[in-house]
Structure formats: C-alpha cells, structure tokens
Design a protein around this motif. Structure first.
Motif, PDB file in Angstrom:
ATOM      1  N   PHE A 538       0.827  -1.205   0.000  1.00 21.08           N
ATOM      2  CA  PHE A 538       0.000   0.000   0.000  1.00 21.08           C
ATOM      3  C   PHE A 538       0.864   1.260   0.000  1.00 21.08           C
ATOM      4  O   PHE A 538       0.630   2.193  -0.770  1.00 21.08           O
ATOM      5  CB  PHE A 538      -0.913  -0.012   1.234  1.00 21.08           C
ATOM      6  N   ASN A 539       1.901   1.269   0.855  1.00 18.38           N
ATOM      7  CA  ASN A 539       2.803   2.430   0.913  1.00 18.38           C
ATOM      8  C   ASN A 539       3.495   2.657  -0.424  1.00 18.38           C
ATOM      9  O   ASN A 539       3.645   3.792  -0.890  1.00 18.38           O
ATOM     10  CB  ASN A 539       3.852   2.249   2.009  1.00 18.38           C
ATOM     11  N   SER A 540       3.945   1.542  -1.028  1.00 17.75           N
ATOM     12  CA  SER A 540       4.649   1.663  -2.306  1.00 17.75           C
ATOM     13  C   SER A 540       3.733   2.236  -3.380  1.00 17.75           C
ATOM     14  O   SER A 540       4.130   3.127  -4.152  1.00 17.75           O
ATOM     15  CB  SER A 540       5.178   0.295  -2.737  1.00 17.75           C
ATOM     16  N   LEU A 541       2.493   1.752  -3.428  1.00 19.45           N
ATOM     17  CA  LEU A 541       1.551   2.245  -4.439  1.00 19.45           C
ATOM     18  C   LEU A 541       1.158   3.700  -4.162  1.00 19.45           C
ATOM     19  O   LEU A 541       0.942   4.493  -5.094  1.00 19.45           O
ATOM     20  CB  LEU A 541       0.299   1.365  -4.465  1.00 19.45           C
ATOM     21  N   SER A 542       1.073   4.067  -2.876  1.00 20.19           N
ATOM     22  CA  SER A 542       0.759   5.464  -2.517  1.00 20.19           C
ATOM     23  C   SER A 542       1.867   6.399  -2.972  1.00 20.19           C
ATOM     24  O   SER A 542       1.624   7.489  -3.506  1.00 20.19           O
ATOM     25  CB  SER A 542       0.564   5.583  -0.999  1.00 20.19           C
ATOM     26  N   VAL A 543       3.112   5.970  -2.749  1.00 19.60           N
ATOM     27  CA  VAL A 543       4.258   6.771  -3.190  1.00 19.60           C
ATOM     28  C   VAL A 543       4.227   6.935  -4.704  1.00 19.60           C
ATOM     29  O   VAL A 543       4.430   8.016  -5.261  1.00 19.60           O
ATOM     30  CB  VAL A 543       5.590   6.113  -2.735  1.00 19.60           C
ATOM     31  N   LEU A 544       3.941   5.809  -5.403  1.00 21.94           N
ATOM     32  CA  LEU A 544       3.876   5.837  -6.871  1.00 21.94           C
ATOM     33  C   LEU A 544       2.761   6.773  -7.345  1.00 21.94           C
ATOM     34  O   LEU A 544       2.941   7.552  -8.275  1.00 21.94           O
ATOM     35  CB  LEU A 544       3.640   4.415  -7.392  1.00 21.94           C
ATOM     36  N   GLN A 545       1.603   6.721  -6.678  1.00 29.14           N
ATOM     37  CA  GLN A 545       0.487   7.599  -7.032  1.00 29.14           C
ATOM     38  C   GLN A 545       0.872   9.066  -6.871  1.00 29.14           C
ATOM     39  O   GLN A 545       0.575   9.914  -7.716  1.00 29.14           O
ATOM     40  CB  GLN A 545      -0.726   7.273  -6.151  1.00 29.14           C
ATOM     41  N   LYS A 554       9.777  10.471 -14.962  1.00 26.90           N
ATOM     42  CA  LYS A 554      10.993   9.633 -14.926  1.00 26.90           C
ATOM     43  C   LYS A 554      11.114   8.914 -13.590  1.00 26.90           C
ATOM     44  O   LYS A 554      11.437   7.728 -13.514  1.00 26.90           O
ATOM     45  CB  LYS A 554      12.238  10.490 -15.175  1.00 26.90           C
ATOM     46  N   LYS A 555      10.829   9.663 -12.537  1.00 31.17           N
ATOM     47  CA  LYS A 555      10.953   9.096 -11.202  1.00 31.17           C
ATOM     48  C   LYS A 555       9.922   7.988 -10.976  1.00 31.17           C
ATOM     49  O   LYS A 555      10.209   6.937 -10.402  1.00 31.17           O
ATOM     50  CB  LYS A 555      10.785  10.199 -10.158  1.00 31.17           C
ATOM     51  N   SER A 556       8.684   8.239 -11.453  1.00 28.12           N
ATOM     52  CA  SER A 556       7.625   7.245 -11.263  1.00 28.12           C
ATOM     53  C   SER A 556       7.903   5.987 -12.082  1.00 28.12           C
ATOM     54  O   SER A 556       7.650   4.863 -11.626  1.00 28.12           O
ATOM     55  CB  SER A 556       6.265   7.843 -11.638  1.00 28.12           C
ATOM     56  N   SER A 561       9.409   0.421 -12.050  1.00 29.29           N
ATOM     57  CA  SER A 561      10.299  -0.629 -12.565  1.00 29.29           C
ATOM     58  C   SER A 561      10.932  -1.411 -11.414  1.00 29.29           C
ATOM     59  O   SER A 561      10.948  -2.639 -11.411  1.00 29.29           O
ATOM     60  CB  SER A 561      11.384  -0.005 -13.440  1.00 29.29           C
ATOM     61  N   LYS A 562      11.440  -0.691 -10.423  1.00 26.96           N
ATOM     62  CA  LYS A 562      12.087  -1.357  -9.287  1.00 26.96           C
ATOM     63  C   LYS A 562      11.059  -2.141  -8.467  1.00 26.96           C
ATOM     64  O   LYS A 562      11.325  -3.254  -7.988  1.00 26.96           O
ATOM     65  CB  LYS A 562      12.784  -0.326  -8.397  1.00 26.96           C
ATOM     66  N   PHE A 563       9.852  -1.545  -8.283  1.00 30.68           N
ATOM     67  CA  PHE A 563       8.825  -2.205  -7.483  1.00 30.68           C
ATOM     68  C   PHE A 563       8.373  -3.506  -8.159  1.00 30.68           C
ATOM     69  O   PHE A 563       8.253  -4.554  -7.515  1.00 30.68           O
ATOM     70  CB  PHE A 563       7.645  -1.248  -7.300  1.00 30.68           C
ATOM     71  N   SER A 564       8.118  -3.463  -9.467  1.00 30.74           N
ATOM     72  CA  SER A 564       7.679  -4.667 -10.180  1.00 30.74           C
ATOM     73  C   SER A 564       8.777  -5.725 -10.219  1.00 30.74           C
ATOM     74  O   SER A 564       8.506  -6.926 -10.099  1.00 30.74           O
ATOM     75  CB  SER A 564       7.251  -4.306 -11.608  1.00 30.74           C
TER      76      SER A 564
END
Length: 730
Positions: A538-545, A554-556, A561-564
């Motif tokens: 959830f935290n990772s997806l929130s950061v991505l959002q 570029k950052k997203s 890429s790293k998360f997947s």
C-alpha cells in the motif's frame, strides 16, 4: 598467591625438501654401498656424500658434518658450485638441529651466495625455507614468515607442487605460535593430506605433532593425545629415536595439562632414556622445562629453581630466545613463590625485553603479570598498576583468559590499596565474568573428554559383547545340532517380527517426514506473508500515485520498474527451495533502493567478501530481507539524519555469515517502546525456519539479534548463519 603456569613446550619436526624414504637405515646402508662401489671423483659422488649427510643430520650430527665436509672438498676439486652449495646447506641444517644458530646462518649464507651465482632457484628456495625454520626456533616469527614467503614465491615460480605442503606446515606452526588456531589447523590438515598421499613419513609425523599442539592449546586433550599417538606410531615404524622422544614428551605434556603428574613424569622419563636425544640440546632443554613446570604447579618452588637455571644457561648457550623467555618467566614465578622479589623482578624484566621483540605474545603477557605481581608484593603499587593494565590489555586482545583473569584480580587488589574503590569493584566484576568463562570452558573440555572416553569404552564393550554372543552361538550350535529345525522355525519367526518392526519404523519415519514438509511449507508461507505485507505494498503504491500526480514521470517510471522487479523476484524465489545468492542480493538491493528512492533518507551498503562467488552459493530464499525491513521500520524512530544500514556477507570456517547492522536506537530501546507481549515476527519465523533448514541442509544455521551498545557502538546487529549448497560447475 596464585602462580601463573608457563606454557608447555611442544616439540615438532621441521621439514627439508629432500626426499625421505620408508626405512632410513636401509637408505643409509644402500648409500654406503654405493659410495664404496662408486670411486670416480665427479658430481655423482658429491651427491652421494651430501645424501649421507642428510640422512645422518638428526640422529648422528658428527657423522653428518663429516660427510658434508667430504662433499665440499670433492666439490672444490671438481669445481662443482652446486655440490659445494649443497654441502654448506647440509652443514647449516646440522648445526641448526644442534642449536648452533650463528654457525648455521653462516653456512646458509654461503650456500645462498653460491646458488645465486649459478641462478639455482631450487637451492635458494631450500635455503630460505631452512632460514625460516631457524628464525622460528629463535622466536623471531616475523622474520621466519618472511623467509617462508620468499621460498614459497620461488617454488610457485618454478611450479614445484611437491614443496607446497612443507610451506603449509611451516606457516601453520607460525600461526599456532601467534594463537591463530583456525588458520594453523587449516594449513596442517592440507599439508597432512598431501604428505599422506605421497607416504611422506616425516611430513605426516610433523603434522600430527603440530595438530596435537593446537588441540592441546584449545584444551581438547582427547584429540591431542590421539594425534600424538599417531605420531608415535609413525616414529616407531620409521625407527627414528628423536621422533619417538618428541612424541613421548608431547604425550607427557597432555597429561601434565590435565594435572596427571605421575603419568606425565613417566612419559618424560621414557623420553630422557633415549640416548640419541641427549645430543639435541634444544629437545632436552624443552623437556627439562616441562618437568620444572610440574614442580611449579605443585608449588614446590625450591625444587623447580635448579631446573630453570639449567634451562636458562643452555638457552643462552645456543641463543634460543624463545625457550630462554619461558625459562626466565618460570624462574621468576619460582622466586616469587619463595618471596625473593628482586630476583623474580629481574627475570621477568629480561623475559619482557626478549618477548617484546620476538612476537611470542603468551610469554610477553606472562612477564607483565609477573612484574605486576612482584611490584604488588613489594608494595610499589603505581608500578604494579602500570604492568597489570598492560597485562590485562594484551591478554584481552589475544583472548588469554587465565592471564586476563589474573590481571584483573591484581588490578582489583592494587586499586584497593590506592583507595580507588570504584575501579577495584569494576575489576572484581571482570574477574567474576572471566571465572565463569573459564569454568564453562573447563566443563566443556571435561564433557569432551568424557564423551571421547565413553565412545571408545562403548565400542570396546560392544566388541566384547559381540565376541561373547559369537562364542555362545558356536557352543549352542555344537551342543544342539539335533534341534536345528526348531532353531530354523525361531529364525523365521524372528525374521517376520523384524520385517514388521522395520515396516512400522519406515511408516513412522515417512509420516514424520511429511509432517516436517508440511511445517516447512507453513513457515515458508508465513515468511512470504511477513515479507510482502499489505502495508508495504500500500505504501509503495501510494508513493507511486504521488509521483504520478506530481507529474514526476521519470521518477515514477523508475520506481514502478524497481517495485515490479522486486515483486517478481520475491514471488519467483518463494517457489524454490534454494536460489542463487546473487538473486537474493539483487532482491535486497532493489528493496533498499525502493525504500530510499522517495526521500533518499538512508545510506546503505551491500558488501560481499572476495572469498564468496555469489554465482555458486545456493541458499534458502527470503532469509535476509525481513531484517533489513525491520531496520528501516523500527531502528530510526526519532532519527531523521545519518541513517546507515549495512549488509555484509563473509565466509569463515565453512560458515556463510550475513550481518545486518544499523546505527539506530538499538534493539533494547525498541523492546522498551513495544508492548511486552509483542515479539519480532521476522525473528520468530526465521528461527523456526532455520531449525528445519539445519536438518535439511545438515549444517549449522542460526539467527542472533544484539544491541551494539555491548560493543560500545550505536544500533542493532543481526547475525545470520545461512545454510547453503555449492552449485556444481559444469
């Protein structure tokens, strides 16, 4: 007053590069016949004379020198530089064996000069090795290692593999003297394997003796005696009186360590009865030192003093600084026992001066403790304090527990006299801790000895029972031949019962194995769930959002890429029982990078020592990451800057060790901030999992979590011993 015993003197054989044979006497007889038949004055006759010198240098030194002299004269006549150099070399090793070090060095230097003039690298390697042995005898370990290194480099250049075990053996002895027992045993075992393969009698004998010395230093008396008995067996087969002398002396030393003084003296006297050994001053000097130490142990100081005086006198004569230091310390403690403080102090000071330069740390610490004790009884408390502190510092550095305990005991007494009661109390607390350590070590040693004795007594009892059963079976068969049909029927019944029992046993083992597999699967699932928590996703997806909404394209993209990639690696790894260490490290680095991508609030390193090939090691997946996650989530509660996480992998003593360190608040503070009934999920699950993995991999594995404040540092230290398999190279 507690007198610190000086270390036992062990005797070991040193090695030469010349070939040894199974029967030395047969070789000597053969060479003598060859010398008598071959009268031509050429290099062949020079070689025969030098060979005869070699086979006499240990047991008949005067004859060895005579043959070497003849070889040298003939070499001069025929202008054979190599033959002359070899004769100097033989004189060198013969004088070295007798303790005539100055003469020995002079001969080695002449040999080196001649070998250098004809660019004979093999001869130079032999001389450098021999000088390494000589300086080891004299106690100059640093210089000895330099010469061994020179010799090793030359033979590596020449590609002479047969000499490698000699260097391994000699360097093993250096490590042993330095207290580096693991390195010493590794070198000795490698050398022994090669010597055994080539049936090199002196090589095997020397390795067994040296390994026994290390085991004796470690307190493993059963293994030490076993090694010495193997050495004694080889020495007797080789008909080598000096080697028999050495083995008898060393077995006596082991019994002395166990305070079995009558047994020790029995072996010492057997050794001294060997006449050939009396020609070797160094060897007889060593055994007299050991006998003197028995009287020190028994606190019969006046009886010990003449022995030590003789040892010191002979050591000065042959310039044997190593044994001189031992004798001086021993005499110092003997004088201390009869309250002759000035005499004791003078001996300790001289020993200290010698050991400060020759790297013999055990004797150096002994001299500091001796001086501190003497100054204390002379009521010179400031001088006593200085030397006791040096003794404590060095003994702690080298893990000499007895010296360390006695140093702190002295510090407690001295500080009490100086009215420094707080320091005295602190030292006394250290004494209690060290007494506990020594008590535990002694108990472990006793348990080891009991297990060893039980093992062989049990085997002997089993053999006696088997013999008795066999005798009864023969008797029964002879007397009851007419009842064979009934015996056959009983046999069939017994077979059926045995079959049923075996079937039941196999069924039970299979059932237990299935339960173990089920338990393992449950733990693996728990670990996967604990690693990929909904909170983390959830935290990772929130950061991505947030990145997408802020139009940080570029950052997203990088974050996604790293998360997947991390998700894919973890899910793939979770399906396999083992994964390559390289894959596991990629997952950890991706996880750390992902956690750090948003604010770059952490400094982290993942370091793998050069001894580890990450493409060959296969390990269970998902062992390291939970502890990295713990560090990120819990270690830095109120710490906003300078957050450091280090992951370090090393390979020591066939153990794959991973440490995860942080500089946060420490595990003790974390426990205080948590509820009392709440346990670390990752630690609990990993501990359960490692219990099963230890059985599966048949090797040690564990996890420990420590607060770094015990090492005067900040943060938490997690140590994982990871089970592994080495991937076979195709």
């Amino acid at each position: 007053m507690k007198v610190i015993n000086t270390p036992i003197i062990y005797l070991v054989c040193f090695l030469s590069f010349s070939t040894t044979v199974l029967s030395q006497n047969k070789k000597i007889d053969s060479l003598k016949k060859e010398l008598k038949i071959y009268t031509k004055k050429d290099t062949v006759r020079v070689k025969i004379l030098n060979h005869l010198a070699y086979y006499h240098y240990r047991n008949n030194p005067s004859q060895s020198l005579a043959y070497a002299e003849q070889a040298g004269k003939l070499a001069d006549e025929i202008k054979s530089i190599k033959g002359k150099a070899r004769s100097f070399y033989m004189k060198g090793i013969t004088h070295m064996e007798q303790g005539n070090f100055k003469t020995s060095i002079a001969n080695y230097e002449k040999a080196i000069q001649l070998y250098t003039s004809i660019d004979d690298l093999k001869g130079l390697a032999g001389c450098n090795n021999a000088l390494g042995v000589l300086h080891k005898y004299r106690g100059n370990l640093k210089l000895a290692l330099e010469y061994y290194t020179k010799a090793l480099e030359i033979d590596q250049k020449l590609g002479i593999e047969m000499n490698i075990p000699n260097y391994l053996y000699n360097m093993g002895n250096i490590y042993s003297d330095m207290g580096k027992h693991d390195e010493a045993l590794v070198n000795f075992k490698k050398a022994l394997k090669t010597f055994t393969g080539s049936n090199h009698q002196y090589g095997m004998l020397s390795c067994w003796n040296s390994m026994a010395t290390v085991y004796g230093d470690l307190g493993n008396h059963p293994l030490a005696i076993e090694c010495h008995n193997k050495s004694l067996e080889i020495a007797k087969k080789s008909n080598d009186p000096l080697a028999v002398f050495q083995s008898l002396n060393n077995i006596g030393n082991i019994y002395k360590q166990q305070e079995l003084y009558d047994k020790a003296l029995s072996f010492y006297n057997q050794a001294l009865d060997i006449k050939q050994a009396s020609q070797n001053i160094k060897s007889t000097n060593a055994i007299k030192t050991n006998m003197a130490n028995i009287y020190i142990d028994k606190e019969e100081f006046t009886t010990a003093i003449p022995y030590f005086i003789e040892v010191i006198s002979l050591s000065r004569k042959i310039k044997d600084n190593e044994q001189l230091a031992v004798g001086l310390n021993g005499l110092g403690f003997a004088y201390l026992g009869i309250k002759k403080y000035p005499e004791a102090l003078a001996n300790f000071k001289e020993s200290n001066k010698i050991t400060s330069t020759n790297q013999k740390q055990y004797d150096l610490v002994g001299s500091y403790v001796g001086m501190a004790t003497t100054y204390y009884y002379m009521k010179k408390y400031k001088e006593a304090l200085i030397h006791a502190e040096k003794g404590a510092q060095l003994s702690k550095k080298h893990n000499f527990l007895i010296h360390q305990r006695d140093s702190y005991k002295l510090l407690s007494k001295i500080n009490n006299e100086l009215k420094e009661h707080k320091k005295a109390y602190a030292s006394q607390q250290q004494v209690k801790i060290l007494n506990d350590s020594l008590f535990n070590r002694e108990n472990i040693q006793k348990i080891t000895e009991i297990e060893y004795e039980y093992k062989y007594k049990d085997e002997l009892a089993s053999a006696e029972k088997r013999e008795l059963r066999l005798t009864q079976t023969v008797k029964t068969t002879t007397n009851n031949l007419e009842k064979s049909q009934r015996n056959l029927l009983l046999g069939v019944i017994a077979f059926l019962i045995t079959t049923l029992l075996l079937g039941a046993t196999i069924f039970f083992l299979k059932l237990r194995n299935e339960k173990s597999k089920t338990q393992n699967i449950i733990i693996e699932q728990k670990l996967l769930r604990s690693q990929m928590t909904p909170h983390f996703i959830f935290n990772s997806l929130s950061v991505l959002q947030g990145m997408i909404l802020n139009k940080e394209e570029k950052k997203s993209v990088s974050y996604l890429s790293k998360f997947s990639k991390l998700l894919r690696i973890i899910l793939e790894n979770s399906r396999d029982k083992t994964v390559l260490l390289s894959q596991e490290l990629i997952a950890i680095e991706n996880y750390l990078a992902l956690q750090n991508l948003e604010n770059k609030t952490y400094k982290y390193t993942v370091f793998v020592e050069k001894t580890i090939d990450v493409s060959l090691f296969e390990i269970p997946p998902m062992l390291i990451q939970p502890f990295v996650e713990n560090a990120i989530e819990h270690a830095f509660a109120d710490q906003k800057e300078n957050r450091i996480i280090d992951v370090h992998l090393s390979y020591t003593n066939k153990n794959l060790i991973c440490t995860i360190t942080d500089n946060g608040i420490g595990v003790d503070s974390q426990k205080e901030n948590k509820k009392e009934n709440k346990k670390s999920l990752s630690t609990t699950i990993t501990s359960e999992r490692l219990k099963i993995l230890s059985k599966d991999f048949k090797m040690k594995s564990s996890v420990t979590v420590e607060d770094r404040k015990k090492y005067n540092e900040q943060g938490t230290l997690v140590t994982l011993i990871i089970p592994y398999k080495i991937k076979e190279v195709q």
